[in-house]
Scaffold this motif. Sequence first.
Motif, PDB file in Angstrom:
ATOM      1  N   TYR B  17      58.091  34.775  41.390  1.00 23.03           N
ATOM      2  CA  TYR B  17      57.415  36.068  41.258  1.00 23.03           C
ATOM      3  C   TYR B  17      58.176  37.000  40.322  1.00 23.03           C
ATOM      4  O   TYR B  17      57.576  37.769  39.561  1.00 23.03           O
ATOM      5  CB  TYR B  17      57.219  36.710  42.639  1.00 23.03           C
ATOM      6  N   ALA B  18      59.500  36.890  40.391  1.00 20.95           N
ATOM      7  CA  ALA B  18      60.294  37.711  39.484  1.00 20.95           C
ATOM      8  C   ALA B  18      60.004  37.333  38.035  1.00 20.95           C
ATOM      9  O   ALA B  18      59.889  38.185  37.154  1.00 20.95           O
ATOM     10  CB  ALA B  18      61.775  37.555  39.781  1.00 20.95           C
ATOM     11  N   LEU B  19      59.840  36.046  37.819  1.00 23.28           N
ATOM     12  CA  LEU B  19      59.515  35.582  36.468  1.00 23.28           C
ATOM     13  C   LEU B  19      58.143  36.100  36.039  1.00 23.28           C
ATOM     14  O   LEU B  19      57.957  36.531  34.899  1.00 23.28           O
ATOM     15  CB  LEU B  19      59.525  34.038  36.480  1.00 23.28           C
ATOM     16  N   PHE B  20      57.204  36.040  36.982  1.00 23.59           N
ATOM     17  CA  PHE B  20      55.877  36.618  36.697  1.00 23.59           C
ATOM     18  C   PHE B  20      56.010  38.102  36.333  1.00 23.59           C
ATOM     19  O   PHE B  20      55.294  38.618  35.475  1.00 23.59           O
ATOM     20  CB  PHE B  20      54.969  36.533  37.937  1.00 23.59           C
ATOM     21  N   ALA B  21      56.924  38.763  37.025  1.00 26.79           N
ATOM     22  CA  ALA B  21      56.953  40.228  36.975  1.00 26.79           C
ATOM     23  C   ALA B  21      57.810  40.780  35.840  1.00 26.79           C
ATOM     24  O   ALA B  21      57.583  41.915  35.400  1.00 26.79           O
ATOM     25  CB  ALA B  21      57.458  40.783  38.305  1.00 26.79           C
ATOM     26  N   TYR B 207      56.126  27.712  34.517  1.00 26.20           N
ATOM     27  CA  TYR B 207      56.331  27.443  35.935  1.00 26.20           C
ATOM     28  C   TYR B 207      55.056  27.637  36.731  1.00 26.20           C
ATOM     29  O   TYR B 207      54.831  26.953  37.723  1.00 26.20           O
ATOM     30  CB  TYR B 207      57.459  28.328  36.466  1.00 26.20           C
ATOM     31  N   LEU B 208      54.230  28.597  36.283  1.00 27.36           N
ATOM     32  CA  LEU B 208      52.934  28.787  36.946  1.00 27.36           C
ATOM     33  C   LEU B 208      52.127  27.497  36.879  1.00 27.36           C
ATOM     34  O   LEU B 208      51.508  27.082  37.866  1.00 27.36           O
ATOM     35  CB  LEU B 208      52.177  29.926  36.257  1.00 27.36           C
ATOM     36  N   SER B 221      45.109  37.051  40.537  1.00 28.83           N
ATOM     37  CA  SER B 221      45.854  36.963  41.797  1.00 28.83           C
ATOM     38  C   SER B 221      47.352  36.851  41.521  1.00 28.83           C
ATOM     39  O   SER B 221      48.171  37.388  42.268  1.00 28.83           O
ATOM     40  CB  SER B 221      45.358  35.762  42.615  1.00 28.83           C
ATOM     41  N   ARG B 222      47.734  36.179  40.430  1.00 32.65           N
ATOM     42  CA  ARG B 222      49.152  36.097  40.075  1.00 32.65           C
ATOM     43  C   ARG B 222      49.653  37.471  39.592  1.00 32.65           C
ATOM     44  O   ARG B 222      50.784  37.854  39.820  1.00 32.65           O
ATOM     45  CB  ARG B 222      49.372  35.050  38.976  1.00 32.65           C
ATOM     46  N   LEU B 223      48.743  38.173  38.922  1.00 32.22           N
ATOM     47  CA  LEU B 223      49.099  39.505  38.416  1.00 32.22           C
ATOM     48  C   LEU B 223      49.455  40.428  39.573  1.00 32.22           C
ATOM     49  O   LEU B 223      50.411  41.206  39.488  1.00 32.22           O
ATOM     50  CB  LEU B 223      47.913  40.085  37.629  1.00 32.22           C
ATOM     51  N   ILE B 224      48.691  40.335  40.651  1.00 33.64           N
ATOM     52  CA  ILE B 224      48.972  41.210  41.798  1.00 33.64           C
ATOM     53  C   ILE B 224      50.384  40.963  42.304  1.00 33.64           C
ATOM     54  O   ILE B 224      51.139  41.906  42.574  1.00 33.64           O
ATOM     55  CB  ILE B 224      47.941  40.958  42.923  1.00 33.64           C
TER      56      ILE B 224
END
Lengths: 966, 288
Positions: B17-21, B207-208, B221-224
């Motif tokens: 999630y940190a990577l997403f964020a 990674y996603l 949903s990943r954005l949230i």
Amino acid sequence: MADAAIDASRYRVAKSTRASIIALAVMAVLVPALVLAPAVMSRSLLQDLFFVLTMITLAQCWNLLAGFGGLVSIGQQAFVGLGGYAGFALAILVGFDPLAAIACAGILGALLALPTGFVLFRLQGAYFAIGTWVAAEVYRLSFAQWTTLGGGTGTSLPSDVARGIVGLETVATLFDVRSSHARDILSYWVALVLAVAVIGAIYAFLRTRNGLALSAMRDNPDAAESVGVDVRRVKFAVYVFAAAGAALTGALIYYQKASITPQSAFSVIDWTAFVLFIVVIGGIGTLEGPIIGALILFALQNWLADFGTWYLMALGALAILVMLVAPRGLWGFVVERYDFSLFPTRRRLIGPDTPVPDYTQPVREMRLPHAAGVSGADLPLEVPTMFDIETDVLIVGSGPAGVASAALLSSYGVANVMIEKYSWLANMPRAHITNQRTMEILRELGVEEEVYKEAVPQELMGNNVFCESLAGEEVGRLLTWGNHPARRADYELASPSKMVDIPQTLLEPIIFGKAMREGCLVRFKTEYLSHTQDENGVVVTVNDRVADVTYRIRAKYLIGADGGRSQIVEDLGLPLEGKADLAGSMNIEFDADLSHLVEHRPSVLYWIFQPGSAGGIGAGVLRMIRPWHKWLGMWSYDIAKGRPNYSDEEIRQILFRLIGEEVPLKVTRVSYWAVNNIVARRYSVGRVFCMGDAVHRHPPTNGLGSNTSIQDAYNLAWKLKLVLDGTADPALLDTYNDERQPVGKQIVNRANKSITDTLPIFDTLGISETETQEEMRRQLDTRKASTVEAEAQRKALNKQIRNKSYEFNCHGVEMGQRYRSAAVVPDGTPEPEYTRDRELYYHPTTWPGARLPHVWVERDRQKLSTLDLVGRGRFTVLTGVAGAGWSLAAARVSAETGAEVRAIQIGPGCEINDTFGDWALVSEVGDSGCVLVRPDGYVGWRAPMLSADPAAELRQVMRRILGRAA
Amino acid sequence: MIIADTLIQGILLGGLYALFATGLSLIFGVMRLVNLAHGDLMVVAAFAILIGVEALGLPIILAAIVAGVGMFAFGYLLQSLLLNRTLGKDILPPLLVTFGLSIILQNGMLEAFSADTQRIPFGALGGASIALGGGLAVGVMPLLTFVSAVAVIVFLNWLFYHTETGRAFRATSDNPEIAQLMGIDNSRIFALAMALSLVVVAIAGLYLGARATFDPLVGPSRLIFAFEAVIIGGLGSFWGTLAGGIILGLAQSFGAQISPEWQTLSGHIVFLLVLLVRPRGLFPRAVD
């Protein structure tokens, strides 16, 4: 202050426009038609309409949140889904009638919005947006756990429950349709009621104080709060309302669909993306926008639905395009161009007898020209709190011409608004010489005494000194401004008023105060941007520089008193003749007590010959601003080399050179100006009239600028009044140009000539070319020699100094203008000859076109000027003992034309006693004759004696003056 | 034992999630832009890598690098041509434009790749795990994800606090007007920030796509999750974003222990709770 009360009553606040009244009428037809539509419509069309109506309702709710409340939510699907599920739960599990279930779902939506809002309102801006989305996800995931209603896969409405809605049988029988069709009809009706009710409620809310404040606080929450609106409360209320609206709509939609899943009910695409696109494309921040947007979406869906994903991509791209290119959407574009509003939420200030303006006339693009660098998205989306002002006369600029126009028009009872770019009146004491003709106008306004109190009297104005420096050698002196005994008589005989010296910074507030007391509406920090005019009036786009809000003022006439860099003159394309920037001069304002150098020769002006001072206005000058401690030093610079950049010390040195000794002094301001020699060949176009420095730009020599500006205003004000109240034909307004333009030309020439008149003094003294103080001093000494040459020099010098009377004693230019125009009716006599120099001496006459001569007369032991008998917006017939016939004629003509003509008999036994017999000397008509004086104190016509039918004669004359002759 | 395992899984999930964020945090921090298309851009990157691996036969690392370069260029162009025009006091235009972009990307991908679920093949490494003893084990992929997240954050911190570019980023973030006066070209800085953000997005996309299946519509949903991590952590601090990701990962891991449906929900609830207590997140860098 009865006047003030009357003034207030002249205005009203209008909340409707013609378009909105038409819209109401259309609605009155459309809504019943929509109610009856199911009788003739196919079921599929009905379902389409149902879709459009529900989308309109959702879009209105979202628009209320984001467009008016500034709360950008991307989580409204929370309440749509909530409403849907609540409706199902109440109908299926509790057994409510579906209609009651829908209503209760709305209430539940509002109730759940309370805790949701409580959490989300801790967030601001983008955080709030994301928070709403997360909240919607929480709702979605929660409902997906509710196994009774199908959990993640959702559920359907049992058909017996769906059919349980009240009135279904009746509708099915009435329209002769199956029960499922009847359900669609009922759903459609509910959707219609909901849409109308939501629009109505939002509209009503927006017109309340809180509603107006809502939009205000979107742009500036602090400011809105400071005027006493609780920002958070109103926003919270809006949030709860929007939630209730969404929940009601959601419950209705899913009742109509009869099945529900968490994915669809809480779909961010269906209930937020589409809604957002509808509002943005239609026009955010308007009530019309969502309606238009929903119709567009529906049309696009019908045309492009077959293209599936492409349709959605196109929609996304369209929304992006709209946001970037026309951030106010389609309706915003319409409003911008046509100021057309079906649901006006603004209030408009309407002046007396203002007809409803023709809003179908296009208004020119009103983008801020100076905001080119600002992206469209930065501009306020919609400013419903800003009034569009309507008035009779809009005055741009609050200089001498502007304030005088405002004061005169207001005292005549003409509604007017004055705007000024800056935050207060003059900040520099530039104009100061105030001549008798101007004082007479101020006398009529009732502020003459106030001016005398502030002003430096004539007696202290006139020892005009020419010297090498104030402390140094004096070359010569000239008694000026009527202070020579021989000239004092001329001045005193000419007018009830005295010439004074009062700096612009003190004079303007006095006239301004009068204007305000008489009901002028003023807006400071408001900049003129552009204007358009048509046969109905002028629309001026202005920018409020405090809020950076652009709005429009509608006026019947526009006065451009916006100064030497007039934008209005430029926008009108008035032809200018002459040259600008002929020479450069700088003004140095400073405080210093110079009494010891001037008390034996008090004066406004001290002319100082210094090496290098021959440019500018002809010499270095020390001008008294306030006796004898506030001064203005004028020093020239070479304009070809651009503005000099003197250090503080260099400025002080310039002053020390002018003064001639190093007295303690404090420089308070330095400013630069250029000598111009420009006059507009025309002063007006259509409904726009320019005056003051806007149309005559010249150096301060002769002290005519501010005076001429105020006299311009006096000439136009009464004409505007008579045209506005319908008494005179608009043709009368053309005479403003015909009468004042020649005056402007005359004074511009005079002022510039006066500069060149100073140069021969330098030449005679032989100091035009000297470069050092020493050299100059040697040259100055040559005139002291006992030679024949020196004697000739002394003689020439004497003559040239006396010649400066054309600048400083120019009574004929100050007072003696004679007008020739359609508003002056010749009496057949030739123009009286000038017996003395026409520039230096004023020649009183009652010849039509001349100013009424002043003499003292008496009424009830009260000394009055003949000028006190005339003016104040009305015509006056001055006649003598045998002129009773004119009194009757004046009364009749007054009644017939609507223009007030007052007759006054002057003579023994009359209302006015010609105590000194002076009127008899100057009136130039017999005791049965008359002088018709216009409201501005100029003679409009005269008759040497009573004619056979004075009423017919006066009527004909008045009709000519009023432009109604033909 | 279950608790310790949940803890480890939660922390490692937090890395994802940190990577997403992080990319989101970067642009949010520099230009206050909320990029609603961020999730879809991750999906775009995942598809790009998938194409590189499957259609072009590139090694995964090379495909990721190519995708990273491509995303860098795309980000630069996107910001300079489109998003820079939306920045201003009003928050609506950037929200709406990126929302529109999100819709366009989702449907474009649907058109191009259909709604089928995909996965980036990671070979044997994808399922490997390292035993920690005591019955505990960590997956190689989750560990790699976490290490990547830390590496990205270390790199960004170095960039922000030890380079000229970083100083320009921080200056622009603190006061864009003054930064401009100091000779910084804001629009260039913004474009660079977006380009950099999309490089991180490419790594996140890797990674996603590798750790779970994805489809064109999975972005929001990943954005949230990404938003939640950023906001829990507090604006402008990359380590805060990592902490936010870990908190979110832990919440979800523990929620999943209750029931699988509770995984996402408990994450949201923790997010809302954090906001209730500290509306500006746990580790905000500066007053905003």
